[in-house]
Write an enzyme that holds these catalytic residues in place. Structure first.
Site, PDB file in Angstrom:
ATOM      1  N   ASP A  66      -8.809  32.377   0.725  1.00  0.00           N
ATOM      2  CA  ASP A  66      -9.132  31.756   2.020  1.00  0.00           C
ATOM      3  C   ASP A  66     -10.100  32.646   2.789  1.00  0.00           C
ATOM      4  O   ASP A  66     -10.018  33.876   2.722  1.00  0.00           O
ATOM      5  CB  ASP A  66      -7.840  31.631   2.864  1.00  0.00           C
ATOM      6  CG  ASP A  66      -6.829  30.680   2.202  1.00  0.00           C
ATOM      7  OD1 ASP A  66      -7.284  29.801   1.439  1.00  0.00           O
ATOM      8  OD2 ASP A  66      -5.622  30.860   2.426  1.00  0.00           O
ATOM      9  N   GLU A  99      -0.026  38.434   3.494  1.00  0.00           N
ATOM     10  CA  GLU A  99      -0.943  37.500   2.841  1.00  0.00           C
ATOM     11  C   GLU A  99      -2.350  38.049   2.840  1.00  0.00           C
ATOM     12  O   GLU A  99      -3.129  37.835   1.925  1.00  0.00           O
ATOM     13  CB  GLU A  99      -0.933  36.145   3.556  1.00  0.00           C
ATOM     14  CG  GLU A  99      -1.781  35.111   2.835  1.00  0.00           C
ATOM     15  CD  GLU A  99      -2.458  34.118   3.785  1.00  0.00           C
ATOM     16  OE1 GLU A  99      -2.628  34.427   4.971  1.00  0.00           O
ATOM     17  OE2 GLU A  99      -2.807  33.051   3.299  1.00  0.00           O
ATOM     18  N   GLU A 100      -2.674  38.830   3.882  1.00  0.00           N
ATOM     19  CA  GLU A 100      -4.065  39.294   4.020  1.00  0.00           C
ATOM     20  C   GLU A 100      -4.365  40.511   3.164  1.00  0.00           C
ATOM     21  O   GLU A 100      -5.497  40.939   3.069  1.00  0.00           O
ATOM     22  CB  GLU A 100      -4.367  39.625   5.495  1.00  0.00           C
ATOM     23  CG  GLU A 100      -4.242  38.447   6.452  1.00  0.00           C
ATOM     24  CD  GLU A 100      -5.069  37.234   6.015  1.00  0.00           C
ATOM     25  OE1 GLU A 100      -4.729  36.131   6.431  1.00  0.00           O
ATOM     26  OE2 GLU A 100      -6.033  37.393   5.246  1.00  0.00           O
ATOM     27  N   ASP A 142      -0.970  32.165  10.273  1.00  0.00           N
ATOM     28  CA  ASP A 142      -1.033  30.989   9.409  1.00  0.00           C
ATOM     29  C   ASP A 142      -1.747  29.848  10.148  1.00  0.00           C
ATOM     30  O   ASP A 142      -1.547  29.646  11.339  1.00  0.00           O
ATOM     31  CB  ASP A 142       0.399  30.579   9.071  1.00  0.00           C
ATOM     32  CG  ASP A 142       0.423  29.295   8.276  1.00  0.00           C
ATOM     33  OD1 ASP A 142       0.056  29.332   7.092  1.00  0.00           O
ATOM     34  OD2 ASP A 142       0.745  28.248   8.866  1.00  0.00           O
TER      35      ASP A 142
HETATM   36  P1  P6P Z   1      -4.669  21.614   3.826  1.00  0.00           P
HETATM   37  C1  P6P Z   1      -3.243  26.663   6.662  1.00  0.00           C
HETATM   38  O1  P6P Z   1      -4.448  27.069   6.030  1.00  0.00           O
HETATM   39  C2  P6P Z   1      -2.209  26.407   5.571  1.00  0.00           C
HETATM   40  O2  P6P Z   1      -2.005  27.562   4.818  1.00  0.00           O
HETATM   41  C3  P6P Z   1      -0.910  25.906   6.196  1.00  0.00           C
HETATM   42  O3  P6P Z   1      -0.665  26.452   7.449  1.00  0.00           O
HETATM   43  C4  P6P Z   1      -1.124  24.402   6.262  1.00  0.00           C
HETATM   44  O4  P6P Z   1       0.090  23.688   6.209  1.00  0.00           O
HETATM   45  C5  P6P Z   1      -1.981  24.138   5.020  1.00  0.00           C
HETATM   46  O5  P6P Z   1      -2.664  25.358   4.716  1.00  0.00           O
HETATM   47  C6  P6P Z   1      -3.011  23.066   5.256  1.00  0.00           C
HETATM   48  O6  P6P Z   1      -3.679  22.876   4.020  1.00  0.00           O
HETATM   49  O7  P6P Z   1      -5.039  21.664   2.352  1.00  0.00           O
HETATM   50  O8  P6P Z   1      -3.877  20.374   4.166  1.00  0.00           O
HETATM   51  O9  P6P Z   1      -5.831  21.840   4.758  1.00  0.00           O
END
Ligand code: P6P
Length: 330
Positions: free
Chosen positions: A64, A93-94, A118
């Protein structure tokens, strides 16, 4: 009659009194996380005013794009935890290094995993984002923590919680004695008890999934989505797991992120997203599974491993599991 204000610190100390073996370290660790949350909240609320929004031109362990605020939150949490004296290791995570960060406190008995911010794709459009944390007792006896200390089942968490940076900043946590929510009162700089003993409604009428991926979901998940649509449910999807799960916890409903053809294990990480939120949902009377197996029982083999997830009101998660079993089989 004046309403008694119970601060997060007071609540943590009161909860500790109910834990016979508690010697104060976990309470101190939770208070340190609360402090970090206040500082992150201050910085999140400044985003847009100061050049801390936007991309940092860095990628994290999941590929990401890391936002500047992600990195700031990550550094703040690591700094607070590293100096807390109560944890011997941290995984974030980072941190792309696939191994945990060791603190100077080699005899501390806890380890912490967290997703510092998040929902980072929502930062620069002022949509709610969150911090998620999980706390375990280390499995190694002394000395430096090991990767094995972090690869524990979610059921073995001793505490878990999230901070939601939304219209107000809320911290919701559990030490397996129920789920309690605290709202930050900026005028006194304290998290104050606002949602005591949260219980998730047994059922609901809100389903939360990224419907754009419908054609890539397994047939079972597609069948459940059709069931929701034909049942007249409302679809709500913020794209920040903490925000979607918080709404589910308070109003009832189901949040799910199934696997897809290209990502059979889905997108969400087991150790520092699904496990802590699953513990909170279960402690509030809900269910959390990967569609077949209880999230909290899934063996942890990699720090950044992913899992499909269905969590929320028990009747709705059970219905999803039933349709998945009928359509996809075991
Ligand atoms: P999508 C945010 O990047 C995340 O990790 C979660 O907080 C969220 O539920 C999900 O990804 C959203 O992913 O693929 O629906 O954009």
């Amino acid at each position: 009659m004046t309403h008694k204000i119970i601060s997060l610190d007071e609540h943590i100390i009161q909860s500790q009194r109910n834990l016979p073996y508690a010697t104060g370290e976990l309470s101190s660790l939770l208070r340190d996380i609360g402090l970090a949350a206040k500082i992150v909240s201050r910085e999140v609320n400044k985003a847009g005013l100061v050049d801390i929004a936007g991309r940092a031109d860095v990628e994290n362990s999941s590929g990401d794009d890391v936002q500047k605020l992600d990195m700031l939150a990550n550094d703040l949490l690591i700094s607070c935890l590293r100096n807390s004296g109560e944890c011997c290791g941290i995984a974030s995570e980072e941190e792309d290094n696939f191994k945990p960060i060791k603190t100077p406190y080699k005899f501390a008995k806890y380890i912490v995993l967290f997703d510092p911010l998040d929902g980072s794709s929502n930062i620069d459009v002022n949509v709610s984002i969150g911090t998620i944390f999980a706390i375990y007792r280390r499995r190694s006896f002394e000395g430096e923590c090991t990767l094995d200390d972090f690869l524990q089942k979610g059921a073995d968490q001793v505490a878990a919680g999230y901070v939601l940076y939304g219209s107000s900043t809320m911290l919701v946590y559990t030490t397996k004695q129920g789920v309690n929510g605290f709202t930050l009162d900026p005028s006194i700089g304290e998290f104050c008890l606002s949602h005591e003993n949260i219980q998730i409604p047994k059922t609901g009428k809100i389903y939360s999934v990224n419907q754009a991926n419908f054609n890539n979901y397994p047939k079972g998940a597609q069948t459940y989505i059709m069931h929701c649509m034909n049942s007249g449910y409302t679809q709500r999807y913020i794209g920040s797991m903490v925000a979607d799960v918080h709404r589910t916890l308070i109003k009832g409903g189901i949040f799910f992120y199934p696997g897809t053809t290209s990502k059979p294990n889905g997108k969400l990480r087991l150790l520092y997203e699904c496990n802590p939120l699953a513990l909170l949902i279960e402690e509030a009377g809900g269910l959390a599974s990967d569609g077949k197996n209880r999230i909290l029982d899934i063996p942890a083999t990699k720090l950044h491993q992913k899992t499909p997830v269905f969590m929320g009101s028990p009747d709705m998660v059970h219905k999803a599991e039933t349709l998945i079993l009928e359509v996809d089989g075991v």
